[in-house]
Scaffold this motif. Sequence first.
Motif, PDB file in Angstrom:
ATOM      1  N   GLY A   8       0.830  -1.198   0.000  1.00 26.17           N
ATOM      2  CA  GLY A   8       0.000   0.000   0.000  1.00 26.17           C
ATOM      3  C   GLY A   8       0.861   1.242   0.000  1.00 26.17           C
ATOM      4  O   GLY A   8       2.082   1.169   0.167  1.00 26.17           O
ATOM      5  N   ARG A  10       0.782   5.882   0.625  1.00 27.64           N
ATOM      6  CA  ARG A  10       0.111   7.128   0.985  1.00 27.64           C
ATOM      7  C   ARG A  10       0.928   8.273   0.420  1.00 27.64           C
ATOM      8  O   ARG A  10       2.155   8.239   0.437  1.00 27.64           O
ATOM      9  CB  ARG A  10       0.046   7.321   2.510  1.00 27.64           C
ATOM     10  N   THR A  20      -1.453   6.713   7.851  1.00 27.54           N
ATOM     11  CA  THR A  20      -1.711   5.281   7.977  1.00 27.54           C
ATOM     12  C   THR A  20      -1.775   4.648   6.602  1.00 27.54           C
ATOM     13  O   THR A  20      -2.378   5.207   5.683  1.00 27.54           O
ATOM     14  CB  THR A  20      -3.059   5.041   8.704  1.00 27.54           C
ATOM     15  N   ILE A  21      -1.151   3.502   6.468  1.00 30.43           N
ATOM     16  CA  ILE A  21      -1.306   2.676   5.261  1.00 30.43           C
ATOM     17  C   ILE A  21      -2.111   1.457   5.672  1.00 30.43           C
ATOM     18  O   ILE A  21      -1.684   0.675   6.524  1.00 30.43           O
ATOM     19  CB  ILE A  21       0.065   2.263   4.684  1.00 30.43           C
ATOM     20  N   GLU A  22      -3.304   1.344   5.103  1.00 25.32           N
ATOM     21  CA  GLU A  22      -4.155   0.190   5.384  1.00 25.32           C
ATOM     22  C   GLU A  22      -3.655  -0.980   4.541  1.00 25.32           C
ATOM     23  O   GLU A  22      -3.466  -0.846   3.328  1.00 25.32           O
ATOM     24  CB  GLU A  22      -5.612   0.493   5.018  1.00 25.32           C
ATOM     25  N   VAL A  23      -3.430  -2.111   5.171  1.00 28.69           N
ATOM     26  CA  VAL A  23      -2.920  -3.279   4.458  1.00 28.69           C
ATOM     27  C   VAL A  23      -4.018  -4.323   4.310  1.00 28.69           C
ATOM     28  O   VAL A  23      -4.352  -4.749   3.221  1.00 28.69           O
ATOM     29  CB  VAL A  23      -1.693  -3.881   5.178  1.00 28.69           C
ATOM     30  N   GLY A  24      -4.595  -4.751   5.430  1.00 34.68           N
ATOM     31  CA  GLY A  24      -5.639  -5.768   5.400  1.00 34.68           C
ATOM     32  C   GLY A  24      -5.053  -7.154   5.589  1.00 34.68           C
ATOM     33  O   GLY A  24      -4.039  -7.496   4.984  1.00 34.68           O
ATOM     34  N   SER A  52      -3.718  -8.171  12.697  1.00 32.91           N
ATOM     35  CA  SER A  52      -5.137  -8.538  12.671  1.00 32.91           C
ATOM     36  C   SER A  52      -5.567  -9.225  13.957  1.00 32.91           C
ATOM     37  O   SER A  52      -6.751  -9.274  14.267  1.00 32.91           O
ATOM     38  CB  SER A  52      -5.437  -9.423  11.453  1.00 32.91           C
ATOM     39  N   ARG A  84      -2.692  -5.567   9.734  1.00 31.75           N
ATOM     40  CA  ARG A  84      -3.940  -4.859   9.432  1.00 31.75           C
ATOM     41  C   ARG A  84      -3.632  -3.477   8.854  1.00 31.75           C
ATOM     42  O   ARG A  84      -4.181  -3.073   7.851  1.00 31.75           O
ATOM     43  CB  ARG A  84      -4.798  -4.736  10.689  1.00 31.75           C
ATOM     44  N   ARG A  85      -2.738  -2.736   9.529  1.00 32.99           N
ATOM     45  CA  ARG A  85      -2.350  -1.417   9.041  1.00 32.99           C
ATOM     46  C   ARG A  85      -1.019  -1.022   9.659  1.00 32.99           C
ATOM     47  O   ARG A  85      -0.608  -1.588  10.675  1.00 32.99           O
ATOM     48  CB  ARG A  85      -3.421  -0.368   9.349  1.00 32.99           C
ATOM     49  N   GLU A  87       0.834   2.515  10.921  1.00 30.03           N
ATOM     50  CA  GLU A  87       0.775   3.945  11.204  1.00 30.03           C
ATOM     51  C   GLU A  87       2.210   4.429  11.298  1.00 30.03           C
ATOM     52  O   GLU A  87       3.063   3.750  11.876  1.00 30.03           O
ATOM     53  CB  GLU A  87       0.055   4.193  12.530  1.00 30.03           C
TER      54      GLU A  87
END
Length: 108
Positions: A8, A10, A20-24, A52, A84-85, A87
């Motif tokens: 991801g 930004r 924040t980069i949201e990864v999942g 997660s 999950r993310r 920061e």
Amino acid sequence: ENDWVFLGSRTVHWGVDHDTIEVGADAGRFDHVLFKVSGNDILILDMNVIYSNGGHDDIPLRLHIPQGGQSRVIDLRGGNRNIRRVEFTYERVLDGDGLAKVELWGQR
């Protein structure tokens, strides 16, 4: 499997000092990450990796990354877990008008 996977990105705005980069979790599990930067230099002060399973790693960095460059490989202390993310807190380095784009890459 030593290939790096794009997780991801930004484009950071200089009026704030964190992002924040949201990864999942569906991206899978990773042991290492690194940042790649384009557009402008940046100083990444620290990162907080949220997993997660609810755990997290707060990793102080203080890495100056020039535009077109990348950070060192950062070992995740939590071991092989789904991210999950991420920061991160940063400071602007140059007074150029370009924004810095920060990419997060992971390695299993």
